[in-house]
Scaffold this active site. Structure first.
Site, PDB file in Angstrom:
ATOM      1  N   CYS A   1       0.779  -1.175  -0.114  1.00  0.00           N
ATOM      2  CA  CYS A   1      -0.044   0.052  -0.020  1.00  0.00           C
ATOM      3  C   CYS A   1       0.913   1.421  -0.003  1.00  0.00           C
ATOM      4  O   CYS A   1       0.131   2.334  -0.098  1.00  0.00           O
ATOM      5  CB  CYS A   1      -0.860   0.072   1.101  1.00  0.00           C
ATOM      6  SG  CYS A   1      -1.968  -1.404   1.113  1.00  0.00           S
TER       7      CYS A   1
ATOM      8  N   HIS B   1      -3.814   7.700   6.404  1.00  0.00           N
ATOM      9  CA  HIS B   1      -3.792   6.273   5.664  1.00  0.00           C
ATOM     10  C   HIS B   1      -5.168   5.806   5.963  1.00  0.00           C
ATOM     11  O   HIS B   1      -5.880   5.388   5.094  1.00  0.00           O
ATOM     12  CB  HIS B   1      -2.865   5.626   6.336  1.00  0.00           C
ATOM     13  CG  HIS B   1      -2.702   4.139   5.742  1.00  0.00           C
ATOM     14  ND1 HIS B   1      -2.441   4.031   4.281  1.00  0.00           N
ATOM     15  CD2 HIS B   1      -2.771   2.836   6.196  1.00  0.00           C
ATOM     16  CE1 HIS B   1      -2.690   2.755   3.825  1.00  0.00           C
ATOM     17  NE2 HIS B   1      -2.567   2.099   4.828  1.00  0.00           N
TER      18      HIS B   1
ATOM     19  N   GLU C   1      -2.274   5.034  14.018  1.00  0.00           N
ATOM     20  CA  GLU C   1      -2.134   6.387  13.327  1.00  0.00           C
ATOM     21  C   GLU C   1      -2.476   7.627  14.062  1.00  0.00           C
ATOM     22  O   GLU C   1      -1.752   8.455  14.029  1.00  0.00           O
ATOM     23  CB  GLU C   1      -2.692   6.300  11.834  1.00  0.00           C
ATOM     24  CG  GLU C   1      -2.362   7.683  10.954  1.00  0.00           C
ATOM     25  CD  GLU C   1      -2.971   7.389   9.636  1.00  0.00           C
ATOM     26  OE1 GLU C   1      -2.387   8.151   8.725  1.00  0.00           O
ATOM     27  OE2 GLU C   1      -3.446   6.501   9.480  1.00  0.00           O
TER      28      GLU C   1
ATOM     29  N   LYS D   1     -10.453   7.261   2.144  1.00  0.00           N
ATOM     30  CA  LYS D   1     -10.941   5.898   1.556  1.00  0.00           C
ATOM     31  C   LYS D   1     -12.271   5.968   1.710  1.00  0.00           C
ATOM     32  O   LYS D   1     -12.476   5.054   1.026  1.00  0.00           O
ATOM     33  CB  LYS D   1      -9.985   4.983   2.664  1.00  0.00           C
ATOM     34  CG  LYS D   1      -8.466   5.024   2.315  1.00  0.00           C
ATOM     35  CD  LYS D   1      -7.637   4.075   2.979  1.00  0.00           C
ATOM     36  CE  LYS D   1      -6.254   3.925   2.349  1.00  0.00           C
ATOM     37  NZ  LYS D   1      -5.583   5.189   2.511  1.00  0.00           N
TER      38      LYS D   1
ATOM     39  N   PHE E   1       2.061  -3.291   4.364  1.00  0.00           N
ATOM     40  CA  PHE E   1       2.651  -4.417   5.243  1.00  0.00           C
ATOM     41  C   PHE E   1       4.113  -4.514   5.508  1.00  0.00           C
ATOM     42  O   PHE E   1       4.849  -3.912   4.635  1.00  0.00           O
ATOM     43  CB  PHE E   1       2.379  -5.801   4.174  1.00  0.00           C
ATOM     44  CG  PHE E   1       0.852  -6.077   4.085  1.00  0.00           C
ATOM     45  CD1 PHE E   1       0.140  -5.690   5.002  1.00  0.00           C
ATOM     46  CD2 PHE E   1       0.184  -6.975   3.256  1.00  0.00           C
ATOM     47  CE1 PHE E   1      -1.467  -6.121   4.801  1.00  0.00           C
ATOM     48  CE2 PHE E   1      -0.941  -7.462   3.090  1.00  0.00           C
ATOM     49  CZ  PHE E   1      -1.737  -6.878   3.940  1.00  0.00           C
TER      50      PHE E   1
END
Length: 410
Positions: free
Chosen positions: A168, A302, A313, A331, A396
């Site tokens: 990502c 994120h 975060e 998102k 990841f």
């Protein structure tokens, strides 16, 4: 109006155009309206996509995708057609760079995680049914580098071609690599961006990790359950020189001001619970740009809507910026577009700066998780005050990237 320009100390990398296609839309009008309204008509519940029979929600692009030219038939994949839908929007500045610098002085650095996997899945299904792979299929479309090679072949570029695949953070790292090539004098312009499309492997992989939500994603809410996947493409052209065409009226050129990365390797799929890698990436980006935390006017988080990501975060943002810098995750409007996520969110930041839009409000159910470290989630109508923007992408293995965009002097 007078626009405040942050007092950065880095060498700006100017952005010459932005092409973008996602569930947020593909036209400027669609993108701006949905950012303003917090609407997401192309993020939709779907059934039958997961092997375990559960439902999920995905962000889809709308409309027909352009055809791959016959001369580039080996690159004819869904992923490359999606990429072309965004590349076509920046074709003119790319061609201008070719005319100015030469084909060997324009590089391609892009990010992906799926590449042509959906085409491979279709080919394997046909083989299972008929005993043979389709005659047109070649395994090379499955390789990660297929995207970069397609972009170079489409524009007949002869400079370096990289495809980065770090999950990502893939299309965020392209900005760092592009700046290195530019500052080293190896090339004069770089096409950067990313593209990822749906495939069964990714959908069921994230389902197996129990990271996907069966409802609309809910960043920073106490009711968050996981991610909604999305498909998207976003591309930009970068150079160290500002052209007259990059300026419009009173709006200065938009530029990449700083980059910061980290690799904490805490866990193969879970972030460090205290956000150590995320904090390191943000601090490095600030140091790289020569900016103080108070110079950042907005953070595009994120914000995946998983319990672990949003918890870590918010801690990291709070430690670096306190609780007053506006923060939101976009998102819910696009889905999590995986390897394209960094480029997608960079494109959103570019639109906010280039067209002086209100900040994207945080879309969720309004039930904020009070156990999270306090951050200032954006409310509708909030305007950008400090004109540098930071965008986070975490992947990841703790592969993290933070990018800072802002206005730059010519």
């Amino acid at each position: 109006m007078t626009i405040k320009i942050s007092k950065y100390t880095s060498t700006p990398v100017y952005i010459h155009g932005c092409g973008f296609n996602s569930a947020l839309g593909s036209s400027r009008e669609e993108i701006h309206q949905r950012l303003r309204d917090g609407s997401f008509p192309q993020v939709q519940p779907v059934s039958g996509w997961l092997n375990n029979g559960t439902d999920t929600v995905v962000g889809k692009v709308a409309g027909e995708l352009p055809a791959i030219p016959e001369s580039l038939k080996p690159y004819n994949t869904y992923n490359n057609r999606l990429a072309l839908s965004a590349l076509a929007q920046v074709a003119e500045p790319i061609r201008q760079a070719i005319a100015k610098y030469g084909r060997d002085r324009v590089a391609v650095i892009v990010g992906t995680s799926t590449s042509g996997t959906s085409d491979t899945e279709a080919a394997l299904l046909e083989k299972a049914e008929s005993g043979e792979l389709p005659g047109h299929y070649h395994y090379s479309v499955h390789e990660a580098n297929d995207l970069g090679e397609f972009v170079a072949a489409y524009f007949e570029l002869q400079g370096p071609v990289y495809t980065i695949s770090t999950a990502c953070s893939s299309s965020g790292r392209v900005f760092m690599s592009a700046r290195r090539l530019l500052k080293a004098g190896i090339v004069d312009a770089v096409v950067v961006g990313g593209c990822d499309s749906f495939c069964q492997l990714t959908l069921n992989g994230f389902s197996g990790l129990e990271a996907m939500s069966d409802t609309f994603c809910n960043p920073f809410s106490e009711n968050r359950k996981g991610i909604n996947l999305g498909e998207a493409a976003a591309f930009m052209l970068l150079s160290l020189t500002v052209e007259d065409s990059a300026w419009t009226g009173d709006v200065p050129a938009v530029a990449l001001l700083g980059v910061g990365d980290s690799s904490d390797a805490h866990h193969i799929s879970a972030p460090h619970p205290e956000g150590k890698g995320a904090e390191e990436a943000m601090r490095r980006a600030l140091d790289d740009a020569g900016l103080k935390p108070e110079s950042i006017g907005y953070i595009n988080a994120h914000g995946t809507s998983t319990p672990l990501n949003d918890a870590m975060e918010s801690k990291a943002i709070n430690r670096v910026f306190g609780e007053h810098t506006p923060v939101s995750s976009t998102k819910p409007l696009t889905g999590h577009t995986l390897g394209a996520a960094s480029a997608v969110e960079a494109a959103i930041c570019w639109h906010v700066l280039r067209y002086q839009l209100a900040l994207p409000a945080q879309v969720n159910d309004g039930q904020i998780d009070q156990s999270l470290a306090p951050v200032a989630l954006v409310q509708p109508g909030t305007q950008l005050v400090e004109t540098a923007i930071l965008s986070n992408s975490f992947a990841f293995g703790g592969n993290n990237i933070s990018l800072i965009f802002g206005y730059a002097h010519g």
